[in-house]
Motif scaffolding. Structure first.
Motif, PDB file in Angstrom:
ATOM      1  N   TYR A 137       0.821  -1.211   0.000  1.00  4.25           N
ATOM      2  CA  TYR A 137       0.000   0.000   0.000  1.00  4.25           C
ATOM      3  C   TYR A 137       0.854   1.260   0.000  1.00  4.25           C
ATOM      4  O   TYR A 137       0.666   2.162  -0.812  1.00  4.25           O
ATOM      5  CB  TYR A 137      -0.940  -0.021   1.204  1.00  4.25           C
ATOM      6  CG  TYR A 137      -1.612   1.288   1.498  1.00  4.25           C
ATOM      7  CD1 TYR A 137      -2.648   1.736   0.691  1.00  4.25           C
ATOM      8  CD2 TYR A 137      -1.211   2.075   2.564  1.00  4.25           C
ATOM      9  CE1 TYR A 137      -3.268   2.942   0.949  1.00  4.25           C
ATOM     10  CE2 TYR A 137      -1.823   3.274   2.832  1.00  4.25           C
ATOM     11  CZ  TYR A 137      -2.848   3.710   2.023  1.00  4.25           C
ATOM     12  OH  TYR A 137      -3.455   4.897   2.278  1.00  4.25           O
ATOM     13  N   ARG A 138       1.816   1.333   0.896  1.00  5.84           N
ATOM     14  CA  ARG A 138       2.647   2.538   1.003  1.00  5.84           C
ATOM     15  C   ARG A 138       3.509   2.750  -0.247  1.00  5.84           C
ATOM     16  O   ARG A 138       3.835   3.884  -0.582  1.00  5.84           O
ATOM     17  CB  ARG A 138       3.534   2.462   2.236  1.00  5.84           C
ATOM     18  CG  ARG A 138       2.730   2.511   3.517  1.00  5.84           C
ATOM     19  CD  ARG A 138       3.490   3.298   4.569  1.00  5.84           C
ATOM     20  NE  ARG A 138       2.688   3.509   5.742  1.00  5.84           N
ATOM     21  CZ  ARG A 138       1.853   4.533   5.910  1.00  5.84           C
ATOM     22  NH1 ARG A 138       1.709   5.402   4.974  1.00  5.84           N
ATOM     23  NH2 ARG A 138       1.162   4.672   7.016  1.00  5.84           N
ATOM     24  N   GLU A 139       3.861   1.702  -0.922  1.00  7.14           N
ATOM     25  CA  GLU A 139       4.728   1.814  -2.084  1.00  7.14           C
ATOM     26  C   GLU A 139       4.053   2.506  -3.259  1.00  7.14           C
ATOM     27  O   GLU A 139       4.719   3.044  -4.131  1.00  7.14           O
ATOM     28  CB  GLU A 139       5.236   0.437  -2.502  1.00  7.14           C
ATOM     29  CG  GLU A 139       6.141  -0.178  -1.452  1.00  7.14           C
ATOM     30  CD  GLU A 139       6.383  -1.656  -1.681  1.00  7.14           C
ATOM     31  OE1 GLU A 139       5.748  -2.248  -2.569  1.00  7.14           O
ATOM     32  OE2 GLU A 139       7.209  -2.217  -0.951  1.00  7.14           O
ATOM     33  N   LEU A 187       1.948   5.076  -2.935  1.00  4.92           N
ATOM     34  CA  LEU A 187       1.693   6.477  -2.612  1.00  4.92           C
ATOM     35  C   LEU A 187       2.593   7.395  -3.428  1.00  4.92           C
ATOM     36  O   LEU A 187       3.747   7.073  -3.706  1.00  4.92           O
ATOM     37  CB  LEU A 187       1.938   6.742  -1.121  1.00  4.92           C
ATOM     38  CG  LEU A 187       1.019   6.041  -0.141  1.00  4.92           C
ATOM     39  CD1 LEU A 187       1.406   6.394   1.290  1.00  4.92           C
ATOM     40  CD2 LEU A 187      -0.437   6.359  -0.403  1.00  4.92           C
ATOM     41  N   GLY A 188       2.045   8.535  -3.814  1.00  2.00           N
ATOM     42  CA  GLY A 188       2.830   9.523  -4.528  1.00  2.00           C
ATOM     43  C   GLY A 188       2.216   9.898  -5.859  1.00  2.00           C
ATOM     44  O   GLY A 188       1.069   9.568  -6.168  1.00  2.00           O
ATOM     45  N   LYS A 231      -2.948   9.257  -2.539  1.00  2.00           N
ATOM     46  CA  LYS A 231      -2.742   9.846  -1.222  1.00  2.00           C
ATOM     47  C   LYS A 231      -2.976   8.798  -0.133  1.00  2.00           C
ATOM     48  O   LYS A 231      -3.697   7.827  -0.329  1.00  2.00           O
ATOM     49  CB  LYS A 231      -3.691  11.026  -1.024  1.00  2.00           C
ATOM     50  CG  LYS A 231      -3.417  12.154  -2.008  1.00  2.00           C
ATOM     51  CD  LYS A 231      -4.271  13.341  -1.702  1.00  2.00           C
ATOM     52  CE  LYS A 231      -3.850  14.531  -2.534  1.00  2.00           C
ATOM     53  NZ  LYS A 231      -4.512  15.754  -2.083  1.00  2.00           N
ATOM     54  N   ALA A 232      -2.392   9.030   1.029  1.00  2.00           N
ATOM     55  CA  ALA A 232      -2.465   8.074   2.138  1.00  2.00           C
ATOM     56  C   ALA A 232      -3.877   7.926   2.690  1.00  2.00           C
ATOM     57  O   ALA A 232      -4.201   6.903   3.294  1.00  2.00           O
ATOM     58  CB  ALA A 232      -1.514   8.496   3.257  1.00  2.00           C
ATOM     59  N   ASN A 233      -4.741   8.915   2.463  1.00  2.00           N
ATOM     60  CA  ASN A 233      -6.109   8.843   2.981  1.00  2.00           C
ATOM     61  C   ASN A 233      -7.055   8.066   2.067  1.00  2.00           C
ATOM     62  O   ASN A 233      -8.264   8.051   2.290  1.00  2.00           O
ATOM     63  CB  ASN A 233      -6.659  10.253   3.219  1.00  2.00           C
ATOM     64  CG  ASN A 233      -6.821  11.055   1.937  1.00  2.00           C
ATOM     65  OD1 ASN A 233      -6.477  10.610   0.846  1.00  2.00           O
ATOM     66  ND2 ASN A 233      -7.337  12.270   2.078  1.00  2.00           N
ATOM     67  N   GLN A 289      -8.556   1.555  -3.064  1.00  2.00           N
ATOM     68  CA  GLN A 289      -8.065   0.605  -2.067  1.00  2.00           C
ATOM     69  C   GLN A 289      -7.305  -0.478  -2.812  1.00  2.00           C
ATOM     70  O   GLN A 289      -7.447  -0.632  -4.024  1.00  2.00           O
ATOM     71  CB  GLN A 289      -9.209   0.031  -1.237  1.00  2.00           C
ATOM     72  CG  GLN A 289     -10.302  -0.637  -2.040  1.00  2.00           C
ATOM     73  CD  GLN A 289     -11.432  -1.126  -1.158  1.00  2.00           C
ATOM     74  OE1 GLN A 289     -11.214  -1.898  -0.248  1.00  2.00           O
ATOM     75  NE2 GLN A 289     -12.639  -0.664  -1.451  1.00  2.00           N
ATOM     76  N   ASP A 343      11.005   0.796  -9.768  1.00  2.00           N
ATOM     77  CA  ASP A 343      10.062   1.799  -9.276  1.00  2.00           C
ATOM     78  C   ASP A 343       9.120   2.313 -10.364  1.00  2.00           C
ATOM     79  O   ASP A 343       8.867   3.503 -10.473  1.00  2.00           O
ATOM     80  CB  ASP A 343      10.791   2.966  -8.608  1.00  2.00           C
ATOM     81  CG  ASP A 343       9.869   3.751  -7.669  1.00  2.00           C
ATOM     82  OD1 ASP A 343       8.932   3.144  -7.112  1.00  2.00           O
ATOM     83  OD2 ASP A 343      10.079   4.967  -7.503  1.00  2.00           O
ATOM     84  N   ARG A 366       7.266   7.213 -11.308  1.00  2.00           N
ATOM     85  CA  ARG A 366       7.070   8.086 -10.147  1.00  2.00           C
ATOM     86  C   ARG A 366       7.757   9.413 -10.413  1.00  2.00           C
ATOM     87  O   ARG A 366       8.913   9.458 -10.804  1.00  2.00           O
ATOM     88  CB  ARG A 366       7.658   7.438  -8.892  1.00  2.00           C
ATOM     89  CG  ARG A 366       7.330   8.183  -7.608  1.00  2.00           C
ATOM     90  CD  ARG A 366       8.019   7.551  -6.421  1.00  2.00           C
ATOM     91  NE  ARG A 366       7.738   6.151  -6.243  1.00  2.00           N
ATOM     92  CZ  ARG A 366       6.708   5.658  -5.541  1.00  2.00           C
ATOM     93  NH1 ARG A 366       5.859   6.467  -4.966  1.00  2.00           N
ATOM     94  NH2 ARG A 366       6.562   4.360  -5.397  1.00  2.00           N
TER      95      ARG A 366
END
Length: 99
Positions: free
Chosen positions: A2-4, A6-7, A30-32, A53, A80, A95
């Motif tokens: 999930y975090r990967e 983001l951006g 976004k993280a939200n 999600q 990446d 990215r």
């Protein structure tokens, strides 16, 4: 995983076929759980606000202005890049680093 994701991602300039299909697009995860999908043009950018999600290797999106879930398989590569597999087509996104 999930975090990967983001951006801010742009369509890889070398992915000519995807530019022909989708145009000049960018996505900001976004993280939200918000996804900002932008179709860039010389006249006016079109912005779609979505939610997203992740379940396994599937990105599930829902466009707020026209609600319906879309599922897109994806892979984050060792270099990446984000590869999306939608409607039988693979698009490659890179990215964009903050400046």
């Amino acid at each position: 995983m999930y975090r990967e994701i983001l951006g801010y991602w742009i369509l890889d300039p070398g992915d000519v076929r995807s530019f022909e299909i989708y145009g000049n697009i960018s996505m900001e995860f976004k993280a939200n759980g918000e996804l900002i999908y932008t179709l860039h043009s010389d006249i006016k950018d079109e912005i779609m606000i979505m939610t997203y999600q992740i379940k396994g290797g599937v990105l599930i999106t829902d466009q707020l202005s026209s609600p319906h879930m879309e599922e897109t398989k994806f892979v984050l590569t060792f270099d990446d890049k984000l590869e999306l597999f939608f409607s039988g087509h693979r698009s490659i996104h890179i990215r964009k680093k903050s400046t």
